[in-house]
Design an enzyme around this catalytic site. Structure first.
Site, PDB file in Angstrom:
ATOM      1  CD  GLU A  32      58.625  76.262  55.864  1.00 29.30           C
ATOM      2  OE1 GLU A  32      59.182  77.012  56.672  1.00 29.30           O
ATOM      3  OE2 GLU A  32      57.961  76.695  54.914  1.00 29.30           O
ATOM      4  CB  THR A  83      69.295  79.709  53.997  1.00 31.98           C
ATOM      5  OG1 THR A  83      70.108  79.117  55.012  1.00 31.98           O
ATOM      6  CG2 THR A  83      70.063  79.739  52.699  1.00 31.98           C
ATOM      7  N   GLY A 122      75.265  76.442  55.534  1.00 33.24           N
ATOM      8  CA  GLY A 122      75.607  76.893  56.895  1.00 33.24           C
ATOM      9  C   GLY A 122      74.678  76.304  57.947  1.00 33.24           C
ATOM     10  CE1 TYR A 128      57.112  81.296  60.092  1.00 35.59           C
ATOM     11  CE2 TYR A 128      58.700  79.628  59.387  1.00 35.59           C
ATOM     12  CZ  TYR A 128      57.850  80.676  59.092  1.00 35.59           C
ATOM     13  OH  TYR A 128      57.732  81.086  57.789  1.00 35.59           O
ATOM     14  CG  ASP A 141      58.895  84.313  60.180  1.00 34.93           C
ATOM     15  OD1 ASP A 141      57.982  85.148  59.948  1.00 34.93           O
ATOM     16  OD2 ASP A 141      59.653  83.882  59.292  1.00 34.93           O
ATOM     17  CD  GLU A 146      53.485  78.352  50.242  1.00 35.37           C
ATOM     18  OE1 GLU A 146      54.501  78.043  49.643  1.00 35.37           O
ATOM     19  OE2 GLU A 146      52.364  77.877  49.967  1.00 35.37           O
TER      20      GLU A 146
END
Ligand code: SF4
Length: 345
Positions: A46, A52, A90, A128, A146, A191
């Protein structure tokens, strides 16, 4: 606040959840954290998935699991080693928070609670992520909302409202999301919805004809999903940075970890010209360039290689240090600066 009139009957909602769940059981991607479900693996996945894409984080996830198989191994690792393993993903604050969180959870005794408050109190965990961990890893009844989920919900209802930003859209759909949640299978439902957003209900060109819930979706049935939801975007800010790759006697001057650098903290970077030299940077001549995007910033970096005779600025901070070129492969860099280093070497 949205409420789906066409999904207000419990029998219709049940049919929606079943269609989604059965599709997920059949079509879900084979992802490493799904093969062996643990709290640790869910937490790491997560964190890595925030900002990403799955395809870009899979190699990092595999390397991470090999180096830090559980909270305790991660808690014991030095921060520089943790940052090195985060290279390429990142947004390094996520790695820093994951490291801090592991130090707290490594000492936790007994089973982890489903309680959202427990997870929300940990570094780097917002509503979230707390809901995702609680529902997916622990079976907690919690709703994940989200951008991906909002996109699906807005399309189900063909919502035509224009939102100022994604935060406003999340608030608008929160209650509808909670009403639609499959309370008997919250983790699988959450999911499955995320999977639908990632693989079918794309922002551009959603694959409505392949969608398992098209029968419940107004936009899909009316062929007008693209463009919904309408969310205002921040204006792009264009910046230009001139970097100095200054090598003298086999060593390069880098900006290393130091005070006041909250975003990059423990990473090394090639300094900007004006940080190390008193004279202004060159603006003419061709220099290699590289473009990077950070949220709504569009940054063009130019790399200059000044001669050894240049004079250093008098105000150089302690975070600037000379590093032998041979040591560079072992140091943690941000993704774009790692690419510069590889080009220069
Ligand atoms: Fe998204 Fe199309 Fe499915 Fe509706 S029918 S949920 S718009 S993919």
């Amino acid at each position: 606040m949205a409420s789906f009139l066409h999904l207000s009957e419990e029998a219709t909602r049940k049919a929606f959840r079943t269609a989604l769940r059965e599709w997920f059981a059949r079509e879900q991607r084979d992802l490493p954290w799904r093969r062996e479900r643990t709290v640790y693996r869910t937490v790491v996945s997560e964190f890595m998935l925030q900002q990403t894409r799955v395809a870009s984080m899979l190699p990092s996830y595999a390397r991470w699991m090999e180096a830090f198989p559980d909270f305790s191994a991660l808690a014991k690792a030095p921060e520089e080693v943790v940052m090195k393993h985060w290279e390429g993903l990142g947004y390094y604050n996520r790695a820093r928070n994951l490291h801090r969180l592991s130090k707290i959870l490594a000492t936790h005794r007994g089973p982890f609670p489903k309680d959202l408050d427990f997870w929300l109190a940990l570094p780097g965990i917002g509503p979230y992520t707390a809901s995702a961990i609680s529902s997916i890893a622990l079976g907690g009844v919690a709703t994940c909302v989200d951008g991906n989920v909002v996109r699906i919900l807005a399309r189900l209802d063909a919502e035509e409202k224009t939102f100022t930003n994604s935060g406003e859209a999340v608030q608008f759909f929160r209650q509808a999301a909670e009403e639609l949640l499959d309370k008997e299978h919250p983790g699988v439902y959450n999911e499955a919805l995320m999977e639908l957003g990632a693989t079918v209900c794309h922002r551009r060109k959603p694959a409505c004809m392949l969608c398992p819930v098209r029968a419940f979706c107004r936009s899909g049935l009316e062929g007008k999903a693209e463009g919904i939801p309408a969310i205002g975007r921040k204006k792009t800010v264009r910046l230009e940075h001139r970097l100095a790759w200054w090598v003298v006697e086999g060593k390069v001057l880098l900006r290393g970890p130091g005070e006041g650098r909250s975003r990059l903290g423990t990473l090394y970077e090639i300094p900007r010209w004006e940080e190390i030299f008193a004279e202004p940077p060159p603006t003419e001549g061709k220099a290699p360039r590289q473009v990077r995007h950070i949220t709504h910033h569009h940054i063009t970096e130019y790399l200059y290689q000044p001669g050894a005779e240049k004079k250093l600025s008098d105000n150089l901070g302690p975070e600037f240090r000379w590093v032998p070129l041979s040591a560079l492969p072992e140091l943690p860099f941000s993704g774009p600066h790692r690419r510069w280093v590889e080009r220069c070497l």
